[in-house]
Design a protein around this motif. Structure first.
Motif, PDB file in Angstrom:
ATOM      1  N   LEU A 103       0.825  -1.198   0.000  1.00  0.00           N
ATOM      2  CA  LEU A 103       0.000   0.000   0.000  1.00  0.00           C
ATOM      3  C   LEU A 103       0.866   1.257   0.000  1.00  0.00           C
ATOM      4  CD1 LEU A 103      -2.737  -1.021   2.583  1.00  0.00           C
ATOM      5  CD2 LEU A 103      -2.949  -0.890   0.106  1.00  0.00           C
ATOM      6  N   PHE A 104       2.076   1.109   0.513  1.00  0.00           N
ATOM      7  CA  PHE A 104       2.954   2.279   0.627  1.00  0.00           C
ATOM      8  C   PHE A 104       3.791   2.488  -0.620  1.00  0.00           C
ATOM      9  CE2 PHE A 104       2.629  -0.129   4.614  1.00  0.00           C
ATOM     10  CZ  PHE A 104       1.754   0.711   5.291  1.00  0.00           C
ATOM     11  N   LEU A 149       9.798 -15.769  -0.115  1.00  0.00           N
ATOM     12  CA  LEU A 149       9.006 -14.553   0.069  1.00  0.00           C
ATOM     13  C   LEU A 149       8.069 -14.332  -1.110  1.00  0.00           C
ATOM     14  CD1 LEU A 149      11.582 -12.075   1.621  1.00  0.00           C
ATOM     15  CD2 LEU A 149       9.712 -13.268   2.748  1.00  0.00           C
ATOM     16  N   SER A 150       8.536 -14.622  -2.326  1.00  0.00           N
ATOM     17  CA  SER A 150       7.663 -14.383  -3.470  1.00  0.00           C
ATOM     18  C   SER A 150       6.550 -15.419  -3.523  1.00  0.00           C
ATOM     19  CB  SER A 150       8.465 -14.345  -4.770  1.00  0.00           C
ATOM     20  OG  SER A 150       8.932 -15.625  -5.075  1.00  0.00           O
ATOM     21  N   GLY A 151       6.784 -16.586  -2.942  1.00  0.00           N
ATOM     22  CA  GLY A 151       5.706 -17.572  -2.882  1.00  0.00           C
ATOM     23  C   GLY A 151       4.700 -17.237  -1.791  1.00  0.00           C
ATOM     24  N   LEU A 152       5.186 -16.597  -0.754  1.00  0.00           N
ATOM     25  CA  LEU A 152       4.358 -16.384   0.433  1.00  0.00           C
ATOM     26  C   LEU A 152       3.585 -15.076   0.375  1.00  0.00           C
ATOM     27  CD1 LEU A 152       3.715 -17.611   3.156  1.00  0.00           C
ATOM     28  CD2 LEU A 152       5.623 -16.328   4.108  1.00  0.00           C
ATOM     29  N   VAL A 153       4.277 -13.995   0.040  1.00  0.00           N
ATOM     30  CA  VAL A 153       3.638 -12.680   0.133  1.00  0.00           C
ATOM     31  C   VAL A 153       2.965 -12.343  -1.188  1.00  0.00           C
ATOM     32  CG1 VAL A 153       3.978 -10.280   0.754  1.00  0.00           C
ATOM     33  CG2 VAL A 153       5.423 -12.031   1.768  1.00  0.00           C
ATOM     34  N   ARG A 154       1.728 -12.762  -1.300  1.00  0.00           N
ATOM     35  CA  ARG A 154       0.967 -12.422  -2.490  1.00  0.00           C
ATOM     36  C   ARG A 154      -0.472 -12.194  -2.070  1.00  0.00           C
ATOM     37  NH1 ARG A 154       1.565 -15.289  -6.909  1.00  0.00           N
ATOM     38  NH2 ARG A 154       3.760 -14.798  -6.864  1.00  0.00           N
ATOM     39  N   ILE A 155      -0.648 -11.123  -1.302  1.00  0.00           N
ATOM     40  CA  ILE A 155      -1.989 -10.769  -0.859  1.00  0.00           C
ATOM     41  C   ILE A 155      -2.448  -9.626  -1.749  1.00  0.00           C
ATOM     42  CG2 ILE A 155      -3.366  -9.980   1.084  1.00  0.00           C
ATOM     43  CD1 ILE A 155      -1.290 -11.264   2.922  1.00  0.00           C
ATOM     44  N   GLN A 156      -3.325  -9.968  -2.678  1.00  0.00           N
ATOM     45  CA  GLN A 156      -3.755  -9.020  -3.707  1.00  0.00           C
ATOM     46  C   GLN A 156      -4.167  -7.676  -3.105  1.00  0.00           C
ATOM     47  OE1 GLN A 156      -3.868  -8.859  -7.052  1.00  0.00           O
ATOM     48  NE2 GLN A 156      -2.631 -10.719  -7.101  1.00  0.00           N
ATOM     49  N   PHE A 186      -2.799  -5.697  -1.143  1.00  0.00           N
ATOM     50  CA  PHE A 186      -2.123  -5.268   0.091  1.00  0.00           C
ATOM     51  C   PHE A 186      -0.606  -5.305  -0.055  1.00  0.00           C
ATOM     52  CE2 PHE A 186      -6.081  -6.377   2.427  1.00  0.00           C
ATOM     53  CZ  PHE A 186      -6.305  -5.116   2.932  1.00  0.00           C
ATOM     54  N   ALA A 187      -0.128  -6.482  -0.368  1.00  0.00           N
ATOM     55  CA  ALA A 187       1.315  -6.622  -0.442  1.00  0.00           C
ATOM     56  C   ALA A 187       1.658  -7.763  -1.377  1.00  0.00           C
ATOM     57  CB  ALA A 187       1.897  -6.907   0.940  1.00  0.00           C
ATOM     58  N   ILE A 212       5.316  -9.640  -3.141  1.00  0.00           N
ATOM     59  CA  ILE A 212       6.758  -9.643  -3.358  1.00  0.00           C
ATOM     60  C   ILE A 212       7.059 -10.485  -4.585  1.00  0.00           C
ATOM     61  CG2 ILE A 212       8.985 -10.452  -2.450  1.00  0.00           C
ATOM     62  CD1 ILE A 212       8.077  -9.676   0.314  1.00  0.00           C
ATOM     63  N   THR A 213       7.830  -9.921  -5.513  1.00  0.00           N
ATOM     64  CA  THR A 213       8.235 -10.703  -6.686  1.00  0.00           C
ATOM     65  C   THR A 213       9.758 -10.715  -6.787  1.00  0.00           C
ATOM     66  OG1 THR A 213       7.917  -8.743  -8.021  1.00  0.00           O
ATOM     67  CG2 THR A 213       6.161 -10.376  -8.089  1.00  0.00           C
TER      68      THR A 213
END
Lengths: 217, 216
Positions: B79-80, B163-170, B172-173, B175-176
């Motif tokens: 978001l930032f 991290l790219s597998g885990l952080v994929r909250i449409q 919000f956040a 990581i690729t």
């Protein structure tokens, strides 16, 4: 081509030494360069099959369950190792995905399966199928299995995320920790020991000669 | 493990012996390129073309070292806003946020180890090429060290993958993985291949040996 059975050559500096019988837990080192020459296979051999099977079970748990779950503003997201590989591939990093897949799943799994196949009890003097190919593959794969590095990566990722979201460790995290310990024990075995199961032609000839003498006497 | 202490140590290559790299069996009267009668491995006194292959892999790794450190390895969208991290900026992030231990681990594994491996292989190759007898024992230990620590550089690749597998909250956040991680992974693989293709026996080829003393 003749075998020199009592010689041992240092892999690191090519110095020739006379092989001396080792006592259990003994390791011999090269006096020129300090590299390891030989180690007693010892009782480790008998523990290897149960340890390998335990590793395989732990490996399955580590890969089937989520490693970690994060919670961010009421939404959750979790991943398994395979999930991370798929995500990388989907982002167009197919080669990196392939590398992660190989070093954390395929190579460690192959090493374990080969070990179990080689260690399954058989009739005396019976060699498992594909013996030479398998031992060589296992020896070549050694540097490329990176489960312990992956575990450290998971821990770093967790700390990285702890500032951003609520982090809940999954069952696979503990399985990975256990797997690292088990694999360290399993892989401390020198695969060269397996070649002792195959007698060299001159050793075979020697045995046949002795048998001949026995029957003559 | 005994040898005549009054004589310099005898090398297999001078004694006309060929040891098998895989099963360790020592052969007499064996030709270069023959197959080991125990395990079937092709026998070589020294790894074929070791110096050329290792040089090629080392140069390739050194070339990839630049994009590996300059390109972003991880892109965070939240978001930032969007933030791109290189290997070094990731280390600095941990350092300024007070995680000194983690910052040190990543600094060593991702920055120092690859750089150290490139430098160490360079030293080994230059001296092996000149058949130098300078500090052979230390060079031998150096080779052993780079063989052991090389794999730990994969750390950052695994962190980014996870991290790219885990952080994929449409929304919000997310990581690729950046292109830098591909370059970095190639550095790790290339330096590992380079250290595997280097023949540590070349380090010792410049020393006087038993045979060298008797017939110069």
């Amino acid at each position: 081509m003749l075998e020199v059975p009592d010689a041992i050559v240092c892999e690191s500096c090519d110095t020739v030494w006379r092989r001396t019988p080792l006592r259990p837990r003994e390791v011999s080192h090269c006096r020129v360069c300090g590299a390891e020459l030989d180690r007693h296979a010892g009782a480790h051999r008998r523990r290897l099959l149960p340890l390998s099977v335990a590793s395989l079970i732990t490996f399955a748990v580590a890969n089937l369950f989520p490693i970690v779950e994060i919670e961010l503003r009421g939404r959750t997201s979790q991943t398994t190792l395979a999930g991370a590989v798929v995500a990388l591939a989907a982002e167009g990093r197919s080669l990196v995905a392939l590398l992660v897949l190989a070093t954390t799943i395929v190579f460690p799994l192959m090493q374990l399966l080969i070990l179990i196949w080689l260690l399954v009890p058989r009739a005396p003097r019976e060699l498992p199928g594909g013996f030479a190919w398998m031992v060589r593959t296992m020896q070549s794969l050694r540097p490329w299995g990176m489960v312990e590095v992956f575990l450290l990566g998971v821990l770093v990722a967790l700390i990285k995320l702890s500032g951003l979201a609520k982090v809940l460790p999954g069952p696979a995290l503990f399985a990975f920790a256990a797997l690292t310990v088990l694999l360290t024990a399993v892989l401390s075995f020198d695969p060269r020991g397996f070649w002792d199961m195959v007698a060299t032609p001159s050793a075979r000839a020697g045995r046949a000669g002795r048998r001949g003498q026995d029957s003559a006497a | 493990m005994t040898a005549d202490p009054s004589q310099p140590p005898l090398r297999a290559i001078d004694a006309g012996l060929l040891p098998c790299r895989y099963c360790g069996t020592v052969w007499r009267q064996a030709q270069e390129g023959q197959a080991c009668e125990r395990c079937g491995t092709v026998l070589h006194a020294r790894k074929p073309d070791s110096l050329n292959r290792t040089w090629a892999l080392l140069i390739a790794a050194a070339v990839m070292y630049l994009p590996a450190n300059l390109l972003p390895v991880m892109i965070t969208r939240s978001l930032f806003g969007t933030q791109s991290d290189t290997i070094l900026s990731g280390i600095i992030f941990f350092w300024v946020s007070g995680s000194y231990g983690i910052a040190a681990i990543i600094f060593v594994a991702s920055f120092l180890v690859p750089l150290f491996k490139l430098a160490a292989l360079f030293v080994l190759l230059v001296n092996a090429g000149r058949r130098s007898d300078w500090r052979q024992e230390e060079r031998s230990k150096l080779y052993h060290v780079i063989e052991v620590i090389g794999r730990w550089s994969m750390l950052d690749v695994f962190v980014v993958a996870l991290l790219s597998g885990l952080v994929r909250i449409q929304g919000f956040a997310e990581i690729t993985a950046g292109l830098g991680i591909a370059a970095f992974a190639s550095v790790v693989v290339l330096t590992m291949l380079a250290s595997l293709s280097f023949d540590s026996k070349l380090t010792w080829d410049g020393r006087p040996s038993a045979k060298g003393k008797t017939n110069p």
